[in-house]
Write an enzyme that holds these catalytic residues in place. Structure first.
Site, short mmCIF file in Angstrom:
data_model
loop_
_atom_site.label_atom_id
_atom_site.label_comp_id
_atom_site.label_asym_id
_atom_site.label_seq_id
_atom_site.Cartn_x
_atom_site.Cartn_y
_atom_site.Cartn_z
N ARG A 39 29.79 36.47 -45.77
CA ARG A 39 30.11 36.64 -47.58
C ARG A 39 31.34 36.67 -47.95
O ARG A 39 31.76 36.36 -47.60
CB ARG A 39 28.64 37.78 -47.70
CG ARG A 39 29.60 39.34 -46.86
CD ARG A 39 30.50 39.63 -47.57
NE ARG A 39 31.39 39.71 -48.94
CZ ARG A 39 32.65 39.89 -49.41
NH1 ARG A 39 33.64 39.05 -48.03
NH2 ARG A 39 33.43 39.95 -50.05
N GLY A 40 31.03 36.16 -49.76
CA GLY A 40 32.73 35.66 -50.11
C GLY A 40 32.38 34.47 -50.41
O GLY A 40 32.01 33.71 -49.31
N ALA A 41 32.63 33.98 -51.74
CA ALA A 41 32.14 32.56 -52.23
C ALA A 41 32.66 31.35 -50.95
O ALA A 41 32.48 30.27 -50.74
CB ALA A 41 32.53 32.59 -53.40
N ARG B 220 22.41 31.76 -51.10
CA ARG B 220 22.76 32.67 -53.18
C ARG B 220 23.14 31.63 -54.06
O ARG B 220 23.79 30.33 -53.85
CB ARG B 220 24.04 32.97 -52.42
CG ARG B 220 23.10 33.83 -51.31
CD ARG B 220 24.58 34.73 -51.07
NE ARG B 220 24.93 36.08 -51.56
CZ ARG B 220 26.16 37.01 -52.05
NH1 ARG B 220 27.47 36.94 -50.24
NH2 ARG B 220 25.92 37.62 -52.64
N GLN C 283 31.58 46.62 -50.72
CA GLN C 283 32.42 45.28 -49.85
C GLN C 283 34.01 46.36 -50.07
O GLN C 283 34.48 45.44 -49.51
CB GLN C 283 32.01 44.22 -50.75
CG GLN C 283 31.63 43.15 -50.28
CD GLN C 283 30.09 43.83 -51.53
OE1 GLN C 283 29.81 44.61 -51.95
NE2 GLN C 283 29.45 42.45 -51.79
N LYS D 257 31.63 39.48 -58.85
CA LYS D 257 30.91 40.61 -58.46
C LYS D 257 30.65 41.36 -59.47
O LYS D 257 31.64 41.86 -60.70
CB LYS D 257 31.48 41.59 -57.29
CG LYS D 257 31.20 42.82 -56.64
CD LYS D 257 29.45 42.60 -56.00
CE LYS D 257 29.33 41.03 -55.31
NZ LYS D 257 28.06 40.47 -55.03
N ASP E 32 33.34 33.64 -58.17
CA ASP E 32 32.25 33.38 -57.62
C ASP E 32 32.18 31.81 -58.05
O ASP E 32 32.06 31.14 -58.15
CB ASP E 32 31.05 34.21 -57.70
CG ASP E 32 31.26 35.39 -56.21
OD1 ASP E 32 31.68 36.16 -56.57
OD2 ASP E 32 30.92 34.70 -54.91
O1 MRU Z 1 28.49 39.32 -52.91
P1 MRU Z 1 29.68 39.07 -52.49
O2 MRU Z 1 30.55 39.95 -51.19
O3 MRU Z 1 30.00 37.67 -51.47
O4 MRU Z 1 30.44 39.01 -53.52
C1 MRU Z 1 32.50 38.47 -53.16
C2 MRU Z 1 32.62 38.36 -54.40
O5 MRU Z 1 31.94 38.91 -55.69
C3 MRU Z 1 33.93 38.21 -54.48
O6 MRU Z 1 35.12 38.57 -55.19
C4 MRU Z 1 34.14 36.79 -54.59
O7 MRU Z 1 33.46 35.76 -53.78
C5 MRU Z 1 35.26 35.63 -54.18
S1 MRU Z 1 36.17 36.19 -52.20
C6 MRU Z 1 37.18 35.17 -52.26
#
Ligand code: MRU
Length: 356
Positions: free
Chosen positions: A55-57, A98, A204, A256, A245
């Site tokens: 996870r994470g963009a 996603r 997270q 998030k 994201d």
């Molecule tokens: O649902 P997630 O855990 O994938 O969401 C992640 C976030 O919202 C992060 O802040 C975003 O992806 C930036 S990560 C460098």
């Protein structure tokens, strides 16, 4: 400086290409267990993006690119057009996982463009795509380090930073964005204290952000999401830094769920609200945040914590995974190509024009 934890241990790498397979760190199990999952084909990658093993963009972007590389490797096609058909099929499956983070479709499209521009032997194309996915992983780390070098200049010795979710090494291939800035500042000798919001529903912040900062001995205090206003009101927070994201052409920021509330709180308390993201997170095709698709996840994630249900089974729950912070609440956007200041419509346009 009091680290309060083990020092200088490396944050495990989130994604690795290894001998025709993709190895993912299972982030759902952290911080209790360090478990790795092996993916052999794009469908397995898609499943792991959807269930948030990865996870994470930026991390899901690279996972998507590696999914296309796996599609090329597993395809039985012996001619170019058949291989392209297989890649397009894989791309559809991966993109459907996603919808909010633009990095996923950005990375997949870059792989498809590479393939479209190629003419020649399919075996050569397979190798090229594998190399391209690995290059994207390395570029992600480089971009994070570059934006962190720029962003750390905004921090002062003794600052306390509030962050949300996890925008660290675990959300990327390494180093991180919001937490990368903290990391760079600490490496340059600044004393920085982080307040990490736990980030319901999937935690997270408490599971990942505190874990990766503690590994490096960076002081971190875990707070409930509800405690952010209290901390700001008491003068405990000097700056807010979050990841993103997707960033629209006017500077609206999808991140998030709960980020928007923090931005309003920061404005009320006169605290700078910074967004850290690589330029691949900017989506110039979206004029404002209103057209950014917001992922709706399983309501059971709201009704439970760590798989344990805490609400009546039949109660209705809603689970938007992201929200949009209007650009007027954002102090600056920190990218690897420079720090963008308001008016964002203008600074984003200039940056992207410069990139072409
Ligand atoms: O649902 P997630 O855990 O994938 O969401 C992640 C976030 O919202 C992060 O802040 C975003 O992806 C930036 S990560 C460098």
């Amino acid at each position: 400086m009091d680290g309060g934890g083990e020092r200088n241990l490396e944050v495990p790498r989130t994604i690795r290409w290894s001998d025709g397979k993709v190895i993912l760190l299972d982030q759902r199990k952290l911080p209790l267990k360090e478990v790795y999952i092996t993916c052999h084909d794009p469908r397995q990658i898609a499943k792991r993006i959807r269930n948030m093993t990865v996870r994470g963009a930026p991390a899901i972007g690279v996972a998507g690119a590696m999914g296309i590389a796996l599609a090329a490797l597993r395809s039985r096609a012996s001619d170019y057009e058949d291989l392209m058909d297989d890649l397009r099929r894989a791309s559809k499956i991966l993109k459907a996982t996603r919808p909010t983070a633009i990095n996923l479709s950005w990375a997949i499209d870059r792989m498809l463009m590479k393939a479209k521009a190629f003419r020649g032997d399919v075996e050569v194309l397979r190798r090229l795509l594998i190399q391209e996915a690995q290059r994207m992983a390395e570029e992600d780390i480089e971009a994070n380090k570059a934006l962190s070098d720029l962003g750390e200049e905004l921090l002062e010795d003794g600052d306390s930073i509030l962050t949300y979710c996890n925008a660290g090494a675990l959300a990327t291939i390494g180093w991180g964005t919001a937490l990368g800035i903290v990391r760079s500042a600490v490496r340059r000798g600044k004393r920085i204290h982080v307040y990490a919001c736990e980030t319901r529903p999937l935690l997270q912040g408490s599971r990942l952000t505190t874990y990766e900062l503690s590994l490096e001995g960076i002081p971190v205090t875990l707070i409930t999401d509800n405690a952010a206003a209290y901390c700001m009101n008491r003068g405990l927070v000097k700056k807010v830094i979050v990841g993103a994201d997707r960033i629209a052409a006017n500077g609206d920021v999808a991140n998030k769920i709960g980020t928007y509330a923090l931005a309003i709180l920061a404005r009320h308390h006169g605290i700078p609200f910074y967004v850290a993201a690589p330029t691949s997170t900017i989506d110039p095709s979206k004029p404002s945040g209103a057209s950014i698709p917001i992922e709706m996840r399983d309501p059971n994630e709201v009704k439970s914590i760590g798989g344990r249900r805490l609400a009546p089974e039949t109660v209705e729950a809603m689970n938007p995974a992201f929200d949009v912070t209007p650009s007027e609440l954002v102090t600056a956007i920190i990218t690897e190509k420079g720090i963008l200041w308001p008016p964002f419509q203008e600074s984003i346009r200039k940056l992207l024009k410069h990139q072409l």
